[in-house]
Motif scaffolding. Structure first.
Motif, PDB file in Angstrom:
ATOM      1  N   LEU A 297      31.668 -56.406 -52.415  1.00 32.85           N
ATOM      2  CA  LEU A 297      31.051 -55.906 -53.627  1.00 32.85           C
ATOM      3  C   LEU A 297      29.526 -55.931 -53.488  1.00 32.85           C
ATOM      4  O   LEU A 297      28.968 -56.765 -52.773  1.00 32.85           O
ATOM      5  N   ASP A 298      28.869 -55.026 -54.182  1.00 35.98           N
ATOM      6  CA  ASP A 298      27.413 -55.041 -54.278  1.00 35.98           C
ATOM      7  C   ASP A 298      27.066 -56.055 -55.363  1.00 35.98           C
ATOM      8  O   ASP A 298      27.370 -55.841 -56.532  1.00 35.98           O
ATOM      9  N   TYR A 299      26.459 -57.165 -54.989  1.00 32.05           N
ATOM     10  CA  TYR A 299      26.247 -58.221 -55.978  1.00 32.05           C
ATOM     11  C   TYR A 299      24.790 -58.627 -56.116  1.00 32.05           C
ATOM     12  O   TYR A 299      24.000 -58.521 -55.189  1.00 32.05           O
ATOM     13  N   LYS A 300      24.478 -59.091 -57.334  1.00 32.51           N
ATOM     14  CA  LYS A 300      23.180 -59.679 -57.648  1.00 32.51           C
ATOM     15  C   LYS A 300      23.460 -60.993 -58.368  1.00 32.51           C
ATOM     16  O   LYS A 300      24.396 -61.078 -59.158  1.00 32.51           O
ATOM     17  N   VAL A 301      22.639 -61.990 -58.110  1.00 30.80           N
ATOM     18  CA  VAL A 301      22.830 -63.317 -58.688  1.00 30.80           C
ATOM     19  C   VAL A 301      21.522 -63.778 -59.315  1.00 30.80           C
ATOM     20  O   VAL A 301      20.471 -63.685 -58.681  1.00 30.80           O
ATOM     21  N   ILE A 302      21.593 -64.249 -60.556  1.00 25.61           N
ATOM     22  CA  ILE A 302      20.446 -64.905 -61.167  1.00 25.61           C
ATOM     23  C   ILE A 302      20.791 -66.377 -61.373  1.00 25.61           C
ATOM     24  O   ILE A 302      21.959 -66.775 -61.250  1.00 25.61           O
ATOM     25  N   LEU A 303      19.784 -67.181 -61.674  1.00 23.94           N
ATOM     26  CA  LEU A 303      19.971 -68.630 -61.734  1.00 23.94           C
ATOM     27  C   LEU A 303      20.050 -69.125 -63.171  1.00 23.94           C
ATOM     28  O   LEU A 303      19.337 -68.657 -64.055  1.00 23.94           O
ATOM     29  N   GLY A 304      20.931 -70.134 -63.371  1.00 28.42           N
ATOM     30  CA  GLY A 304      21.052 -70.795 -64.663  1.00 28.42           C
ATOM     31  C   GLY A 304      20.547 -72.225 -64.582  1.00 28.42           C
ATOM     32  O   GLY A 304      20.053 -72.673 -63.543  1.00 28.42           O
ATOM     33  N   ASN A 305      20.723 -72.962 -65.653  1.00 25.35           N
ATOM     34  CA  ASN A 305      20.166 -74.309 -65.719  1.00 25.35           C
ATOM     35  C   ASN A 305      20.908 -75.318 -64.848  1.00 25.35           C
ATOM     36  O   ASN A 305      20.415 -76.434 -64.648  1.00 25.35           O
ATOM     37  N   HIS A 306      22.067 -74.957 -64.310  1.00 24.80           N
ATOM     38  CA  HIS A 306      22.760 -75.821 -63.357  1.00 24.80           C
ATOM     39  C   HIS A 306      22.440 -75.430 -61.917  1.00 24.80           C
ATOM     40  O   HIS A 306      23.004 -76.006 -60.985  1.00 24.80           O
TER      41      HIS A 306
ATOM     42  N   ASP B 105      24.605 -70.432 -63.225  1.00 30.43           N
ATOM     43  CA  ASP B 105      25.450 -71.626 -63.192  1.00 30.43           C
ATOM     44  C   ASP B 105      26.610 -71.455 -62.209  1.00 30.43           C
ATOM     45  O   ASP B 105      27.785 -71.439 -62.581  1.00 30.43           O
ATOM     46  N   ILE B 106      26.224 -71.348 -60.944  1.00 30.00           N
ATOM     47  CA  ILE B 106      27.211 -71.300 -59.858  1.00 30.00           C
ATOM     48  C   ILE B 106      28.008 -72.597 -59.821  1.00 30.00           C
ATOM     49  O   ILE B 106      29.233 -72.597 -59.752  1.00 30.00           O
ATOM     50  N   GLY B 107      27.302 -73.708 -59.838  1.00 30.49           N
ATOM     51  CA  GLY B 107      27.902 -75.027 -59.720  1.00 30.49           C
ATOM     52  C   GLY B 107      26.986 -75.932 -58.916  1.00 30.49           C
ATOM     53  O   GLY B 107      25.792 -75.651 -58.768  1.00 30.49           O
ATOM     54  N   SER B 108      27.532 -76.993 -58.382  1.00 34.69           N
ATOM     55  CA  SER B 108      26.717 -77.913 -57.591  1.00 34.69           C
ATOM     56  C   SER B 108      26.347 -77.272 -56.252  1.00 34.69           C
ATOM     57  O   SER B 108      26.912 -76.246 -55.856  1.00 34.69           O
ATOM     58  N   GLN B 109      25.429 -77.894 -55.539  1.00 38.88           N
ATOM     59  CA  GLN B 109      25.002 -77.349 -54.252  1.00 38.88           C
ATOM     60  C   GLN B 109      26.172 -77.237 -53.283  1.00 38.88           C
ATOM     61  O   GLN B 109      26.213 -76.335 -52.432  1.00 38.88           O
ATOM     62  N   ALA B 110      27.143 -78.132 -53.417  1.00 39.49           N
ATOM     63  CA  ALA B 110      28.314 -78.104 -52.534  1.00 39.49           C
ATOM     64  C   ALA B 110      29.118 -76.820 -52.684  1.00 39.49           C
ATOM     65  O   ALA B 110      29.903 -76.469 -51.790  1.00 39.49           O
ATOM     66  N   ALA B 111      28.920 -76.097 -53.795  1.00 37.04           N
ATOM     67  CA  ALA B 111      29.691 -74.870 -54.050  1.00 37.04           C
ATOM     68  C   ALA B 111      29.020 -73.612 -53.512  1.00 37.04           C
ATOM     69  O   ALA B 111      29.661 -72.562 -53.425  1.00 37.04           O
ATOM     70  N   HIS B 112      27.760 -73.702 -53.152  1.00 34.09           N
ATOM     71  CA  HIS B 112      27.004 -72.484 -52.861  1.00 34.09           C
ATOM     72  C   HIS B 112      27.574 -71.669 -51.713  1.00 34.09           C
ATOM     73  O   HIS B 112      27.723 -70.451 -51.810  1.00 34.09           O
ATOM     74  N   ARG B 113      27.870 -72.301 -50.600  1.00 33.73           N
ATOM     75  CA  ARG B 113      28.319 -71.553 -49.432  1.00 33.73           C
ATOM     76  C   ARG B 113      29.641 -70.841 -49.714  1.00 33.73           C
ATOM     77  O   ARG B 113      29.810 -69.663 -49.370  1.00 33.73           O
ATOM     78  N   GLN B 114      30.581 -71.519 -50.338  1.00 29.30           N
ATOM     79  CA  GLN B 114      31.868 -70.891 -50.634  1.00 29.30           C
ATOM     80  C   GLN B 114      31.710 -69.757 -51.642  1.00 29.30           C
ATOM     81  O   GLN B 114      32.374 -68.715 -51.535  1.00 29.30           O
ATOM     82  N   PHE B 115      30.831 -69.934 -52.603  1.00 26.44           N
ATOM     83  CA  PHE B 115      30.572 -68.910 -53.615  1.00 26.44           C
ATOM     84  C   PHE B 115      30.059 -67.626 -52.973  1.00 26.44           C
ATOM     85  O   PHE B 115      30.596 -66.528 -53.205  1.00 26.44           O
ATOM     86  N   PHE B 116      29.035 -67.734 -52.139  1.00 22.18           N
ATOM     87  CA  PHE B 116      28.458 -66.538 -51.521  1.00 22.18           C
ATOM     88  C   PHE B 116      29.367 -65.962 -50.440  1.00 22.18           C
ATOM     89  O   PHE B 116      29.405 -64.744 -50.250  1.00 22.18           O
ATOM     90  N   ASP B 117      30.111 -66.801 -49.756  1.00 20.35           N
ATOM     91  CA  ASP B 117      31.077 -66.299 -48.774  1.00 20.35           C
ATOM     92  C   ASP B 117      32.114 -65.415 -49.450  1.00 20.35           C
ATOM     93  O   ASP B 117      32.492 -64.358 -48.924  1.00 20.35           O
ATOM     94  N   ALA B 118      32.587 -65.853 -50.615  1.00 21.31           N
ATOM     95  CA  ALA B 118      33.592 -65.065 -51.341  1.00 21.31           C
ATOM     96  C   ALA B 118      33.021 -63.720 -51.772  1.00 21.31           C
ATOM     97  O   ALA B 118      33.696 -62.685 -51.689  1.00 21.31           O
TER      98      ALA B 118
END
Length: 240
Positions: A66-75, A47-60
């Motif tokens: 940090l060494d990061y892993k991301v899984i997907l939620g229902n949003h 649950d990152i947020g809407s598609q509009a949030a994706h680029r800023q989320f991954f840029d941060a």
């Protein structure tokens, strides 16, 4: 070794903004706190947020080093998220799941973005649990029943099938999830399930329907030090 677990940011969504929450401010505070504590690894539980949030989320995350892993939620939607980030572990799949191992544990990451577990993932999971190592399962939705309003109102289809697969494992299975926007710990036989509170807003444990409890935010530190496995929740007030 320590890992930070973060979940349910819900950036660029009406759900957070209408409740006076600034997910980006929370995200900045959480990432800074993780770095200040010397933690090098992050698992985001969906649950990152809407598609509009994706680029800023991954840029941060990229800028945090940090060494990061991301899984997907229902949003989250696979087809949208892969436009900003597609790890090599899922390059041959149309669902966001994979596994990895170290000397102590086997880690399994599942995709519940469709609010169900596909037969393809379930069959894959049956093969993956054939290991002599304890399992760390990272998934957005809880598998064990918590009897909380958010889970009863927004359940995962196929959760019991996943549970039955995990019960066949002859070693401990540690499930780490989000989705409920609250802190919870549940066990059943060889399975322990730890729910991490939201990085944006919390939901009442028991109510007629899902309602906002408070707008404090949090993340969890998972500690593997000294041959033990424990965790603690780091809470922040809304005005911090």
């Amino acid at each position: 070794m320590k890992i930070a677990l973060v979940t349910d940011l819900h950036a660029e969504e009406d759900f957070t903004t209408k409740n006076g929450v600034s997910p980006w401010d929370n995200w900045k505070i959480i990432l800074a706190d993780i770095q200040a504590k010397g933690i090098k690894q992050v698992v985001f539980l969906g649950d990152i947020g809407s598609q509009a949030a994706h680029r800023q989320f991954f840029d941060a995350l990229d800028q945090s080093k940090l060494d990061y892993k991301v899984i997907l939620g229902n949003h989250d939607h696979f087809a949208e998220v892969v436009q900003s980030y597609k790890p090599a572990t899922i390059n041959d799949r149309e669902e966001w799941y994979w596994s990895e191992e170290n000397e102590r544990f086997k880690s399994i990451y599942l995709d519940t973005s469709t609010e169900m577990i596909s037969q393809l993932q379930l069959d894959w999971l049956k093969a993956e649990v054939q290991t002599e190592k304890p399992i760390l399962l990272f998934i957005h939705h809880p598998i064990l029943q918590t009897h909380t309003t958010p889970q009863l109102e927004f359940p995962l289809a196929g959760a019991d099938q996943v549970k039955q697969v995990l019960l066949t494992h002859n070693r401990p299975v540690h499930v780490y999830c989000g989705h409920l926007h609250l802190d919870d710990y549940t066990t059943e036989d060889n399975i322990s399930q730890t729910v991490t509170p939201s990085a944006s807003i919390q939901i009442k444990r028991h109510s007629k329907k899902a309602e906002v409890e408070n707008i404090g935010f949090a993340y969890r530190i998972l500690d593997f030090s000294e041959n033990k496995l424990c965790s603690e929740v780091i809470w922040f007030d809304r005005d911090q």
